[in-house]
Scaffold this motif. Structure first.
Motif, PDB file in Angstrom:
ATOM      1  N   ALA A   1       0.821  -1.212   0.000  1.00  0.00           N
ATOM      2  CA  ALA A   1       0.000   0.000   0.000  1.00  0.00           C
ATOM      3  C   ALA A   1       0.853   1.258   0.000  1.00  0.00           C
ATOM      4  O   ALA A   1       0.421   2.311  -0.494  1.00  0.00           O
ATOM      5  N   SER A   2       2.075   1.170   0.545  1.00  0.00           N
ATOM      6  CA  SER A   2       2.965   2.327   0.553  1.00  0.00           C
ATOM      7  C   SER A   2       3.299   2.791  -0.860  1.00  0.00           C
ATOM      8  O   SER A   2       3.622   3.964  -1.076  1.00  0.00           O
ATOM      9  N   ALA A   3       3.240   1.867  -1.812  1.00  0.00           N
ATOM     10  CA  ALA A   3       3.518   2.234  -3.200  1.00  0.00           C
ATOM     11  C   ALA A   3       2.457   3.162  -3.759  1.00  0.00           C
ATOM     12  O   ALA A   3       2.690   3.848  -4.763  1.00  0.00           O
ATOM     13  N   PHE A   4       1.284   3.200  -3.110  1.00  0.00           N
ATOM     14  CA  PHE A   4       0.175   4.026  -3.573  1.00  0.00           C
ATOM     15  C   PHE A   4      -0.052   5.213  -2.643  1.00  0.00           C
ATOM     16  O   PHE A   4      -1.131   5.812  -2.639  1.00  0.00           O
ATOM     17  N   GLU A   5       0.939   5.529  -1.832  1.00  0.00           N
ATOM     18  CA  GLU A   5       0.823   6.619  -0.866  1.00  0.00           C
ATOM     19  C   GLU A   5       0.433   7.915  -1.566  1.00  0.00           C
ATOM     20  O   GLU A   5       1.121   8.379  -2.483  1.00  0.00           O
ATOM     21  N   ASP A   6      -0.693   8.501  -1.136  1.00  0.00           N
ATOM     22  CA  ASP A   6      -1.159   9.734  -1.767  1.00  0.00           C
ATOM     23  C   ASP A   6      -0.967  10.957  -0.887  1.00  0.00           C
ATOM     24  O   ASP A   6      -1.295  12.074  -1.285  1.00  0.00           O
ATOM     25  N   ASP A   7      -0.439  10.768   0.309  1.00  0.00           N
ATOM     26  CA  ASP A   7      -0.186  11.886   1.207  1.00  0.00           C
ATOM     27  C   ASP A   7       1.067  11.581   2.022  1.00  0.00           C
ATOM     28  O   ASP A   7       0.985  11.149   3.174  1.00  0.00           O
ATOM     29  N   PRO A   8       2.258  11.774   1.450  1.00  0.00           N
ATOM     30  CA  PRO A   8       3.501  11.419   2.145  1.00  0.00           C
ATOM     31  C   PRO A   8       3.642  12.099   3.503  1.00  0.00           C
ATOM     32  O   PRO A   8       4.327  11.575   4.383  1.00  0.00           O
ATOM     33  N   GLY A   9       2.984  13.233   3.686  1.00  0.00           N
ATOM     34  CA  GLY A   9       3.079  13.930   4.957  1.00  0.00           C
ATOM     35  C   GLY A   9       2.484  13.151   6.111  1.00  0.00           C
ATOM     36  O   GLY A   9       2.836  13.382   7.273  1.00  0.00           O
ATOM     37  N   GLN A  10       1.563  12.223   5.823  1.00  0.00           N
ATOM     38  CA  GLN A  10       0.953  11.415   6.873  1.00  0.00           C
ATOM     39  C   GLN A  10       1.717  10.136   7.175  1.00  0.00           C
ATOM     40  O   GLN A  10       1.490   9.484   8.188  1.00  0.00           O
ATOM     41  N   ALA A  11       2.627   9.757   6.291  1.00  0.00           N
ATOM     42  CA  ALA A  11       3.285   8.469   6.410  1.00  0.00           C
ATOM     43  C   ALA A  11       4.207   8.423   7.627  1.00  0.00           C
ATOM     44  O   ALA A  11       4.897   9.400   7.925  1.00  0.00           O
ATOM     45  N   PRO A  12       4.242   7.312   8.347  1.00  0.00           N
ATOM     46  CA  PRO A  12       5.164   7.181   9.477  1.00  0.00           C
ATOM     47  C   PRO A  12       6.612   7.338   9.036  1.00  0.00           C
ATOM     48  O   PRO A  12       7.005   6.861   7.978  1.00  0.00           O
ATOM     49  N   TRP A  13       7.368   8.026   9.841  1.00  0.00           N
ATOM     50  CA  TRP A  13       8.811   8.165   9.655  1.00  0.00           C
ATOM     51  C   TRP A  13       9.178   8.699   8.265  1.00  0.00           C
ATOM     52  O   TRP A  13      10.237   8.405   7.727  1.00  0.00           O
ATOM     53  N   GLY A  14       8.272   9.457   7.656  1.00  0.00           N
ATOM     54  CA  GLY A  14       8.547  10.029   6.347  1.00  0.00           C
ATOM     55  C   GLY A  14       8.164   9.156   5.177  1.00  0.00           C
ATOM     56  O   GLY A  14       8.239   9.575   4.025  1.00  0.00           O
ATOM     57  N   GLY A  15       7.739   7.928   5.451  1.00  0.00           N
ATOM     58  CA  GLY A  15       7.278   7.050   4.388  1.00  0.00           C
ATOM     59  C   GLY A  15       8.333   6.076   3.899  1.00  0.00           C
ATOM     60  O   GLY A  15       9.544   6.276   4.076  1.00  0.00           O
ATOM     61  N   LEU A  16       7.871   4.997   3.298  1.00  0.00           N
ATOM     62  CA  LEU A  16       8.743   3.952   2.767  1.00  0.00           C
ATOM     63  C   LEU A  16       9.180   4.320   1.351  1.00  0.00           C
ATOM     64  O   LEU A  16       8.335   4.481   0.472  1.00  0.00           O
ATOM     65  N   PRO A  17      10.486   4.450   1.108  1.00  0.00           N
ATOM     66  CA  PRO A  17      10.929   4.718  -0.268  1.00  0.00           C
ATOM     67  C   PRO A  17      10.600   3.549  -1.184  1.00  0.00           C
ATOM     68  O   PRO A  17      10.450   2.405  -0.745  1.00  0.00           O
ATOM     69  N   THR A  18      10.524   3.817  -2.463  1.00  0.00           N
ATOM     70  CA  THR A  18      10.246   2.754  -3.429  1.00  0.00           C
ATOM     71  C   THR A  18      11.471   1.855  -3.562  1.00  0.00           C
ATOM     72  O   THR A  18      12.573   2.331  -3.854  1.00  0.00           O
ATOM     73  N   PRO A  19      11.300   0.560  -3.350  1.00  0.00           N
ATOM     74  CA  PRO A  19      12.449  -0.352  -3.499  1.00  0.00           C
ATOM     75  C   PRO A  19      12.742  -0.623  -4.968  1.00  0.00           C
ATOM     76  O   PRO A  19      11.883  -0.445  -5.837  1.00  0.00           O
ATOM     77  N   SER A  20      13.951  -1.085  -5.233  1.00  0.00           N
ATOM     78  CA  SER A  20      14.289  -1.513  -6.586  1.00  0.00           C
ATOM     79  C   SER A  20      14.172  -3.019  -6.734  1.00  0.00           C
ATOM     80  O   SER A  20      14.063  -3.531  -7.852  1.00  0.00           O
TER      81      SER A  20
END
Length: 410
Positions: free
Chosen positions: A92-111
């Motif tokens: 679901a983090s891949a579809f994050e539409d509000d990075p400001g709400q994400a814990p710890w700044g959000g999960l970066p996209t993995p390769s």
């Protein structure tokens, strides 16, 4: 209420700082891996490739009360929000539409995402990841063996080939060889066997400290630490295993537990019931573990995290890649597949002298029926709680059921 373990607060602070540094590195172009908890992370450690553990990130999201928002992101895109929530949260983090709400700044996209093909739903979750731009899914097979070893925990450190079987080890060793080649080709990093051996040695040192800590707690009366402190104290270093910091953190955890035992520190002064929690952490309600101390003198003295660190990771061998394969070829069996898992849980219940077991059974649980049956056959009372460990929607009535069961025990 006893003070929190310094090892727990230190580990949590370290993880937060590490995550911030990792986000900066990935933002600067460093490749990131998203790996399952039971994946061979030591290869990434040896190659200097940062990784985030799929289930750890789900636990952070749940602890921050954001699981429902994340599941909503899946639901809005036509994906089920009620299947393997523990693994799907990171997707679901891949579809994050509000990075400001994400814990710890959000999960970066993995390769790269790495995980076993343990079931249809898990495979499809990773397939969706693999369809994302710039993301590759590297699957590992989930193999089985007809012959089941007795008392596998005694065999695993040195006699792992006997316990696991040659074919399973051949398969995973070959897959790990391919993984290394893939990572070298796609990241430009070079795999060093010398560095890899150093990582494996550090992991074994770390787990030896975890084994000593497990045995200290098993013998201690009363219980010296809260299970909610024990989990971060052991698991944050587990996600950094293969580093000197993780090895030293495991030793610090051990020393702090020993000092508390020597000082007769008690989580609950009126300890009357020693309980075992089987299953994943109840991340959406961590207060559950200490809710019944005052009313029933009930203390959770066991969780799978320290116990599997003590019994499930130690591997010694001369072929480093095959030795790593031995750590993970049967990892799921140790926790979920009877009779591997059932016999181990009974052993651990007796080792810790528990009066009862609380067994969290999720919809995707494997072998839960046999675990409960084995414990009850051994004369150990079991309460089954049916809920998902990160989805609070499934948690109605847990406290009431627990209270009723404890009333019966006392």
């Amino acid at each position: 209420m006893t003070a929190r373990l310094a090892s727990a607060t230190t580990a949590t602070a370290y993880q937060r700082d590490w995550f911030a540094r990792m986000r900066e590195e990935v933002g600067g172009g460093v490749p990131l891996a998203l790996v399952n908890a039971d994946a061979p992370q030591e290869i990434f450690r040896a190659m200097g490739i940062p990784y985030v553990v799929n289930q750890w990130w789900a636990s952070i999201v749940a602890a921050k009360r954001q699981t429902q928002r994340y599941l909503g992101l899946l639901r809005d895109r036509g994906y089920p929000d009620y299947v393997e929530q523990y693994s799907a949260t990171s997707l679901a983090s891949a579809f994050e539409d509000d990075p400001g709400q994400a814990p710890w700044g959000g999960l970066p996209t993995p390769s790269i995402v790495l995980g076993e093909t343990t079931g249809d739903a898990a495979r499809k979750i990773f397939d969706v990841w693999g369809a994302r731009p710039g993301v590759t899914y590297y699957p590992l097979e989930s193999a089985a063996e007809n012959e089941v070893p007795e008392r596998w925990w005694e065999l695993m450190p040195h006699r792992w080939e006997e316990a696991i079987g040659r074919d399973r080890l051949d398969l995973l060793t070959g897959e790990l060889t391919g993984l290394i080649r893939f990572l070298e080709q796609t990241t430009g990093r070079v795999f060093s066997e010398t560095r890899f051996r150093e990582v494996l040695d550090l992991v074994n040192e770390q787990q030896e400290w975890n084994r000593r800590t497990r045995d200290l707690i098993a013998a201690a009366r009363p219980c010296p630490i809260a299970v909610t402190d024990g989990i971060p104290s052991v698991m944050v270093p587990q996600w950094h295993r293969g580093t000197e910091w993780a090895r030293d953190a495991a030793r610090a955890f051990h020393d702090e537990v020993r000092d508390r035992i020597d000082a007769r520190v008690a989580v609950c002064r009126d300890e009357r019931l020693r309980l075992m929690w089987i299953g994943r952490g109840l991340w959406f309600d961590l207060g559950f573990y200490q809710r019944f101390q005052e009313s029933h003198g009930a203390v959770f003295v066991w969780s799978m995290y320290l116990a599997i660190a003590a019994d499930g990771y130690l591997r010694y061998g001369t072929d480093p890649l095959r030795t790593l394969a031995a750590r993970f070829a049967a990892f799921g069996d140790q926790l979920y597949t009877p009779p591997w898992s059932a016999e181990w849980y009974v052993k651990e219940a007796r080792h810790h002298g528990v009066d009862g077991v609380v067994h969290l059974v999720s919809d995707d649980a494997r072998g839960s029926y046999f675990t409960t049956r084995a414990l009850r056959a051994a004369g150990i009372p079991v309460l089954e709680l049916h809920a998902d460990n990160v989805d609070a929607r499934t948690g109605d009535g847990l406290t009431a059921r627990m209270t009723e069961w404890l009333d019966e025990l006392t």
